[in-house]
Design a protein around this motif. Sequence first.
Motif, PDB file in Angstrom:
ATOM      1  N   ARG A  67      15.867  -8.761 -17.706  1.00  0.00           N
ATOM      2  CA  ARG A  67      14.976  -7.904 -18.488  1.00  0.00           C
ATOM      3  C   ARG A  67      13.822  -7.410 -17.621  1.00  0.00           C
ATOM      4  NH1 ARG A  67      16.332  -6.352 -23.879  1.00  0.00           N
ATOM      5  NH2 ARG A  67      17.783  -7.930 -24.693  1.00  0.00           N
ATOM      6  N   ALA A  68      13.239  -8.347 -16.811  1.00  0.00           N
ATOM      7  CA  ALA A  68      12.116  -7.947 -15.963  1.00  0.00           C
ATOM      8  C   ALA A  68      12.543  -6.935 -14.921  1.00  0.00           C
ATOM      9  CB  ALA A  68      11.518  -9.186 -15.287  1.00  0.00           C
ATOM     10  N   ALA A  69      13.678  -7.189 -14.299  1.00  0.00           N
ATOM     11  CA  ALA A  69      14.156  -6.276 -13.254  1.00  0.00           C
ATOM     12  C   ALA A  69      14.494  -4.909 -13.820  1.00  0.00           C
ATOM     13  CB  ALA A  69      15.376  -6.896 -12.569  1.00  0.00           C
ATOM     14  N   GLN A  70      15.095  -4.915 -15.017  1.00  0.00           N
ATOM     15  CA  GLN A  70      15.526  -3.643 -15.633  1.00  0.00           C
ATOM     16  C   GLN A  70      14.332  -2.827 -16.098  1.00  0.00           C
ATOM     17  OE1 GLN A  70      17.970  -4.153 -19.121  1.00  0.00           O
ATOM     18  NE2 GLN A  70      19.124  -2.276 -18.685  1.00  0.00           N
ATOM     19  N   ARG A  83      18.980 -11.305  -7.286  1.00  0.00           N
ATOM     20  CA  ARG A  83      18.543 -11.492  -8.674  1.00  0.00           C
ATOM     21  C   ARG A  83      19.077 -12.807  -9.225  1.00  0.00           C
ATOM     22  NH1 ARG A  83      20.041  -5.980  -8.980  1.00  0.00           N
ATOM     23  NH2 ARG A  83      21.829  -6.431 -10.342  1.00  0.00           N
ATOM     24  N   ARG A  84      20.337 -13.148  -8.845  1.00  0.00           N
ATOM     25  CA  ARG A  84      20.877 -14.438  -9.283  1.00  0.00           C
ATOM     26  C   ARG A  84      20.085 -15.593  -8.665  1.00  0.00           C
ATOM     27  NH1 ARG A  84      25.825 -11.724  -8.450  1.00  0.00           N
ATOM     28  NH2 ARG A  84      26.098 -12.743  -6.417  1.00  0.00           N
ATOM     29  N   ALA A  85      19.679 -15.446  -7.415  1.00  0.00           N
ATOM     30  CA  ALA A  85      18.877 -16.488  -6.751  1.00  0.00           C
ATOM     31  C   ALA A  85      17.520 -16.650  -7.440  1.00  0.00           C
ATOM     32  CB  ALA A  85      18.696 -16.157  -5.274  1.00  0.00           C
ATOM     33  N   VAL A  86      16.915 -15.516  -7.845  1.00  0.00           N
ATOM     34  CA  VAL A  86      15.638 -15.584  -8.573  1.00  0.00           C
ATOM     35  C   VAL A  86      15.837 -16.309  -9.899  1.00  0.00           C
ATOM     36  CG1 VAL A  86      13.873 -14.233  -9.739  1.00  0.00           C
ATOM     37  CG2 VAL A  86      14.668 -13.536  -7.476  1.00  0.00           C
ATOM     38  N   ALA A  87      16.921 -16.037 -10.600  1.00  0.00           N
ATOM     39  CA  ALA A  87      17.197 -16.709 -11.870  1.00  0.00           C
ATOM     40  C   ALA A  87      17.339 -18.215 -11.668  1.00  0.00           C
ATOM     41  CB  ALA A  87      18.455 -16.129 -12.497  1.00  0.00           C
ATOM     42  N   HIS A  88      18.038 -18.619 -10.575  1.00  0.00           N
ATOM     43  CA  HIS A  88      18.155 -20.041 -10.255  1.00  0.00           C
ATOM     44  C   HIS A  88      16.765 -20.657 -10.010  1.00  0.00           C
ATOM     45  CE1 HIS A  88      22.442 -20.869 -10.125  1.00  0.00           C
ATOM     46  NE2 HIS A  88      22.663 -19.718  -9.484  1.00  0.00           N
ATOM     47  N   GLY A 129      14.513 -19.079   1.139  1.00  0.00           N
ATOM     48  CA  GLY A 129      15.513 -18.053   1.473  1.00  0.00           C
ATOM     49  C   GLY A 129      15.350 -16.748   0.736  1.00  0.00           C
ATOM     50  N   LEU A 130      14.425 -16.652  -0.218  1.00  0.00           N
ATOM     51  CA  LEU A 130      14.224 -15.412  -0.965  1.00  0.00           C
ATOM     52  C   LEU A 130      13.378 -14.435  -0.165  1.00  0.00           C
ATOM     53  CD1 LEU A 130      13.507 -16.632  -4.628  1.00  0.00           C
ATOM     54  CD2 LEU A 130      15.673 -15.863  -3.658  1.00  0.00           C
ATOM     55  N   SER A 131      13.653 -13.166  -0.365  1.00  0.00           N
ATOM     56  CA  SER A 131      12.844 -12.130   0.273  1.00  0.00           C
ATOM     57  C   SER A 131      11.494 -12.029  -0.422  1.00  0.00           C
ATOM     58  CB  SER A 131      13.559 -10.777   0.192  1.00  0.00           C
ATOM     59  OG  SER A 131      13.650 -10.373  -1.174  1.00  0.00           O
ATOM     60  N   ASN A 132      10.569 -11.290   0.151  1.00  0.00           N
ATOM     61  CA  ASN A 132       9.249 -11.127  -0.436  1.00  0.00           C
ATOM     62  C   ASN A 132       9.328 -10.497  -1.825  1.00  0.00           C
ATOM     63  OD1 ASN A 132       7.941 -12.244   1.748  1.00  0.00           O
ATOM     64  ND2 ASN A 132       7.599 -10.262   2.771  1.00  0.00           N
ATOM     65  N   ASP A 133      10.179  -9.476  -1.989  1.00  0.00           N
ATOM     66  CA  ASP A 133      10.311  -8.843  -3.296  1.00  0.00           C
ATOM     67  C   ASP A 133      10.883  -9.814  -4.321  1.00  0.00           C
ATOM     68  OD1 ASP A 133       9.246  -6.487  -2.463  1.00  0.00           O
ATOM     69  OD2 ASP A 133      11.183  -5.538  -2.008  1.00  0.00           O
ATOM     70  N   ALA A 134      11.843 -10.628  -3.890  1.00  0.00           N
ATOM     71  CA  ALA A 134      12.450 -11.600  -4.801  1.00  0.00           C
ATOM     72  C   ALA A 134      11.431 -12.663  -5.217  1.00  0.00           C
ATOM     73  CB  ALA A 134      13.665 -12.246  -4.142  1.00  0.00           C
ATOM     74  N   LEU A 137       9.149 -11.209  -7.780  1.00  0.00           N
ATOM     75  CA  LEU A 137       9.781 -11.171  -9.090  1.00  0.00           C
ATOM     76  C   LEU A 137       9.781 -12.562  -9.730  1.00  0.00           C
ATOM     77  CD1 LEU A 137      11.372  -9.650 -11.277  1.00  0.00           C
ATOM     78  CD2 LEU A 137      13.471 -10.139  -9.974  1.00  0.00           C
ATOM     79  N   TYR A 138      10.111 -13.553  -8.919  1.00  0.00           N
ATOM     80  CA  TYR A 138      10.122 -14.944  -9.421  1.00  0.00           C
ATOM     81  C   TYR A 138       8.746 -15.358  -9.955  1.00  0.00           C
ATOM     82  CZ  TYR A 138       9.234 -19.967  -8.736  1.00  0.00           C
ATOM     83  OH  TYR A 138       8.815 -21.266  -8.891  1.00  0.00           O
ATOM     84  N   VAL A 139       7.706 -15.091  -9.180  1.00  0.00           N
ATOM     85  CA  VAL A 139       6.344 -15.467  -9.598  1.00  0.00           C
ATOM     86  C   VAL A 139       5.972 -14.761 -10.890  1.00  0.00           C
ATOM     87  CG1 VAL A 139       3.895 -15.286  -8.993  1.00  0.00           C
ATOM     88  CG2 VAL A 139       5.551 -16.045  -7.279  1.00  0.00           C
ATOM     89  N   SER A 140       6.290 -13.490 -10.967  1.00  0.00           N
ATOM     90  CA  SER A 140       5.913 -12.714 -12.140  1.00  0.00           C
ATOM     91  C   SER A 140       6.646 -13.192 -13.391  1.00  0.00           C
ATOM     92  CB  SER A 140       6.211 -11.236 -11.892  1.00  0.00           C
ATOM     93  OG  SER A 140       5.519 -10.782 -10.752  1.00  0.00           O
ATOM     94  N   VAL A 141       7.940 -13.447 -13.268  1.00  0.00           N
ATOM     95  CA  VAL A 141       8.718 -13.920 -14.427  1.00  0.00           C
ATOM     96  C   VAL A 141       8.208 -15.283 -14.883  1.00  0.00           C
ATOM     97  CG1 VAL A 141      10.990 -14.675 -15.204  1.00  0.00           C
ATOM     98  CG2 VAL A 141      10.775 -12.570 -13.876  1.00  0.00           C
TER      99      VAL A 141
END
Length: 869
Positions: A67-70, A83-88, A129-134, A137-141
């Motif tokens: 939802r956040a990404a979309q 995105r799957r890694a961020v969800a994990h 292992g996540l990129s800066n953008d990922a 997104l993780y922090v924001s979610v």
Amino acid sequence: MEPAAIGARLASSVVAPLIKKLFVAEGPGAGLVDNPVRVSRLLSFTGEKRTLSETDLHKIARELVARAAQSTGVAEQLPAYERRAVAHAVADSLRAMDSIDMEDVQAVQLGHMAFAQHLRAQSRSATLGLSNDAVLLYVSVLDTACLHIVHFFTQRSTFVARTLVEQSRRIEELSIKIDTLIARTPSPADAPFEERYAQYIASKHGKLTIFGLDLAESPGIWPLDTAYLSLDAVGDTTHLPADQILAGRHRVLLRGVAGSGKTTLIQWLAVSTAQKNLDERLLYLYGLVPFVLPLRTLTRGGAKLPTPDEFLSEVSCPIAALQPAGWFDRVLRSGRGLILVDGIDEIPESERQGARRWLQDLVATYPRNRWLVTSRPSAVRENWLTGDDFAELDLAAMSRDNIAAFVERWHKAAGIGDQYAQDLMRAIRAKQDLARLATNPLMCALICALHQDRRGYLPDGRKEIYDAALSMLLSRRDRERGIHKPGAIRIGEAHLVQLIQKLAYWMIRNGRSEMDRGDAVRLLDHALPTMPKVAEQGSPEEIYRHLVVRSGLLREPTAGAMDFIHRTFQDYLGARAAVEGLDFDFLIAHAHLDQWEDVIRMSVAHARFMERTRLLTGLVARGDASEKEGRRLHLLAAACLEHATELDPDVRDEVQRRAAALIPPQSAEQARALAEVGPVVLDLLPGPADIPPDSPDRAYFTVLTATRIATDAAIPVLALYRDEPDLRIRTELARVWNRFDCDRYGEEVIAHLSPEFLYFPVSNTRELRVLRRFGGRPRLKISGVFSPEEFLRVCDRESPHDLWVEVDPGGTWEWLSAFPNLRTVYFEVPVSTAETVPRSVRVVGEPIAPPTTSGTAAESWDDVDSLGT
């Protein structure tokens, strides 16, 4: 895109239903049983109430991320695998709610950003292992999820109800506190008198006579706020500063040996209350009105104990007649009284039951006040006042740090260089006999004065110290200060001693600690014809005045009354008079009375070889014949051995054999009596293997006996008990560390104590270093004054997980964050800066483990104290 923008585009209508699934459905009620509720108990994906599977948790995390990404267009910037890694990562952080030691109330108080940061700290590897953008997104979610989690907590009916109840409680506590303050405010009609009375108390009791200071180039009077040395009070499970004994208790019977500081403590409490200049620890005294009632004065000449309206007049308060009508009743009915009854032991034993009834009647009539009663240990039996809700405590012997502080203050007040103080402390540490004598303020002052007067030379035994002190007072003081004038009365030391000891023995035989001036003059009138060289110098009245003004031993506490500067000198000189008068049968016949105990001991010291044998064999024989008084007499005979410089070995063996039959002790009272015998009893105390396993109390009381004998000779005995599992024994062994050589006691006792449920008290950096050498301890009690920097520099930071803070180090509490494994802090001091305590630490008002003392310094808002965060 900024995290805030991502969070803003995640609609509550989407996020809230997803977050709600993470938690179990609530039940009815206000949630008061488990208050507050741990976050881990609310989760639906763990525990017994699990309704959400691991797959479901990951599904919710994927939905939140999708939802956040979309909604923000991030989906176009991140590949599907990221995105799957961020969800994990989000799922891992949400799962961390199961392992955090936090309640819902704490989470709400933190706020959603700090709560999210806390979850991220619990799952630091989630974003590897996540990129800066990922990561963004993780922090924001996670931040957004935590916003809805915190909001969810506040919307739960049990949370709301519980919060309302908690607010009601706090409002009620505040109301009680305000009502108490109002109740402690005098009426406008009484306020002017109370102000004058407070000034009188501060002036009357605000100075302390310190023995020996007037022999130096300094006044013999110390301001109380400079002279006062805070000692400790102890009970079976209690160890706290003596000036705090009435903070959590309204009624206390305090025992202490002669010279231990009972009267000084009463002065301190009275003056602190009157001056209203109270620090945080003494706030419980705010608004109280002190009544100092020395029983030696009140019962002089067989007088009847006073009623409350006579409290001021009977202690010769000059403004007693000015008190407003009914003032005393208004003060006591409102619970504003601080009644300080000094010296149950100072009245004859036959009158003590009457004094007890008098006290009981007062307490029953005015129950809401604070009451402190003092006595020597043997004057009243155990539980003498427990039926009237009096706690019974003992003044502890001075610790090594107390002795060092006293010696330093004495020399500073006397204007003597530090070198004398340092030399004296080296002598006290080197000589066991001297260290054992310097365990109360009176003996410390005697030793300081003699050390200075004799340029560093000190007598060895107690009798020798008293003899030297009397010589210093009676003859050298006037001669060295050049006071004599032509025509003035001049009485030699031998005659002075003879006259004063007659007064002392009359007071002892009549069970008095004060004497009417007229009786003293008449007694001198009878004695002077036997001393013509003295009699020709003046009338009995003039000789009496000379003794009071020039001897340094006598004083007039009130108009028309005379007493000794300390009861110890009265007993010492009275014993000398008894021996010179060959009154041995009279001494033996009265040996069971507590007022005669020190007289008997000093009589043995004064007696010659055959006289000493007669006294001790008489005590043993009378003890053998008396079932009621036998134990007391046999212990007294054993206590006399340290004063028997020369004694038939057979007599010594008989005395020690009787004492051995009374070991091990079976009560705190017996332990106290055995400790009075002195170091000789250490050889008689059994080890744990010699005590039946079904008698754990005897082992504890044996340890209590040995810890009261403040000499390093007790260390080997105490080391025998270091492996005992009994928490009382381990607590007592840890509590007395500062009475002994730090390194030796640490190695032989402290290092071997099981740390289970045991708080190790640390009062100085030496003890902290020793503990660090042993690998630290999980529970520490800060009982000495440290700066945070000192404590952090010396303490092992990894080991403590529970701290008990008894002394406020000052400043904020941010230094606690330096201990990574710290779970609980128990504050026994007001915490005015509680917001600086790390949020991960549980702050409590009473210990999480079984307590080593009886409780906090304040147990209710009645105490007008801010204790208990």
